[in-house]
Design a protein around this motif. Structure first.
Motif, short mmCIF file in Angstrom:
data_model
loop_
_atom_site.label_atom_id
_atom_site.label_comp_id
_atom_site.label_asym_id
_atom_site.label_seq_id
_atom_site.Cartn_x
_atom_site.Cartn_y
_atom_site.Cartn_z
N SER A 137 0.80 -1.09 0.02
CA SER A 137 -0.01 -0.03 -0.11
C SER A 137 0.84 1.14 0.03
O SER A 137 2.12 1.17 0.04
N ALA A 138 0.45 2.49 0.06
CA ALA A 138 1.17 3.75 -0.11
C ALA A 138 1.82 3.71 1.26
O ALA A 138 2.84 4.32 1.53
N ASP A 139 0.96 3.37 2.20
CA ASP A 139 1.81 3.32 3.73
C ASP A 139 2.98 2.43 3.81
O ASP A 139 3.99 2.91 4.40
#
Length: 357
Positions: free
Chosen positions: A231-233
């Motif tokens: 994910s972006a995180d």
């Protein structure tokens, strides 16, 4: 092989009853019949890497003994390195890919999550008769794969009587370049062995494997699986790079390596001094070499090559073994101990009575 640490005839006799044997006890065992290795072309020297990390040029070498490591080219994946190493092992054994009935790849850095890297290697080699799959046991993966190959060979009927066991890592894709604890250690590379029939007095065994899942977080790539999918995180948090508790890993190595040597020699009824060569995993070659005395070994009994390649994970043991073969450090009848340990935590050892050419 000559000099201190060479196993005598009595030691070999004591080791034989536990070795891998072909079904039926018909005077045949399973032994390593060929070795091969492959490194990427790009070499990164430790002095240059130390400077890039803002450190004194000698910082990495002084702490680890590593002089250089090799880095895969853009677009070069684990299966590419593995196939090249496997091809060399086949040629050393005088075999074709069609002679292989099993292909096992130990890796922590597969081409993709699924399907297996082994299937890609099978396709590249043209090993159409082989069953192919990966083993995920981190840096112990080669020893786990060796035991798998012996078990498979001993129970199959009507299949090609040879197995390929490969260790490969492309760690460079999973490093945080600013983390000196990991960037200093890891490299890319592959190595392989062919396992096949041999006279009963030569063979592989005993083999012992172990794991301790309570240490699963000591070394890991936390993101990218089902628990923390990409994910972006996870990208922003560098979750797809190797995270390592350096102190815990050092303590594990210092405890497990002498224990593996002791367990393996006791099980075979030999002494550490009877071993012609000990081929350990070497995440930090300077640390492993320093453990020779606590394992009851002389420094010259260790096959230490990590200074030239760094930590190449599941490829470390077969790479060092291939180097020993090609530099004539092993002769027929020598007792050779393979000792692996790694993330998971996992460990394993295999005693090999080396066969004639």
């Amino acid at each position: 092989m000559t000099g201190p640490g060479v196993a005598g005839p009595d030691a070999h006799e004591r080791a034989r009853p536990s070795q891998g044997r072909a079904p039926g006890g018909g005077g045949t065992g399973w032994a390593i019949r060929g070795t091969g290795a492959h490194l990427p072309r790009e070499c990164v020297r430790s002095d240059d890497l130390s400077r890039a990390l803002g450190l004194d040029p000698s910082w990495i070498e002084q702490r680890t003994g590593i002089l250089r490591r090799y880095v895969a080219a853009p677009g070069e994946a684990a299966s590419d390195l593995a196939a090249a190493a496997a091809d060399r092992a086949l040629r050393a054994a005088g075999l074709d890919a069609a002679d292989i009935g099993l292909l096992v790849v130990g890796t922590s850095t597969p081409d993709v999550i699924a399907p297996s890297t082994a299937c890609r290697v099978q396709a590249v080699l043209g090993a159409g008769r082989a069953a192919a799959f990966d083993i995920s046991a981190a840096c112990s993966g080669f020893v786990f794969g060796l035991q798998t190959a012996i078990g498979w060979l001993a129970t199959q009927r009507g299949s090609a009587p040879y197995a390929l066991v490969v260790g490969v890592e492309v760690y460079s894709r999973f490093l945080n370049r600013a983390d000196r604890a990991t960037a200093a250690l890891f490299g890319d590379g592959a190595a392989a062995v062919v396992v096949g029939p041999a006279p009963a007095e030569y063979g592989i065994g005993p083999v012992t494997l172990g794991s301790d899942g309570s240490g699963v977080d000591d070394v890991l790539i936390p993101a990218g699986g089902s628990r923390l999918p990409a994910s972006a995180d996870t990208l922003a948090g560098l979750g797809h790079t190797i995270h390592m508790d350096g102190r815990a890993v050092r303590d594990f190595i210092a405890a497990v390596f002498p224990r593996l040597v002791g367990e393996a020699t006791e099980a075979a009824g030999v002494k550490p001094a009877d071993l012609a060569l000990v081929v350990p995993h070497q995440p930090n070659p300077k640390l492993v070499a320093a453990l020779a005395g606590s394992a009851g070994l002389e420094p010259g009994q260790l096959a230490i090559v990590g200074h030239d390649v760094g930590n190449i994970g599941a490829a470390s043991i077969p790479y060092a073994l291939d180097r020993a073969v090609r530099t004539h450090r092993i002769e027929a009848g020598d007792l050779v101990l393979l000792a692996g340990f790694g993330a998971g935590l996992t460990w394993g050892h295999a005693l090999v009575t080396w066969p004639p050419p």
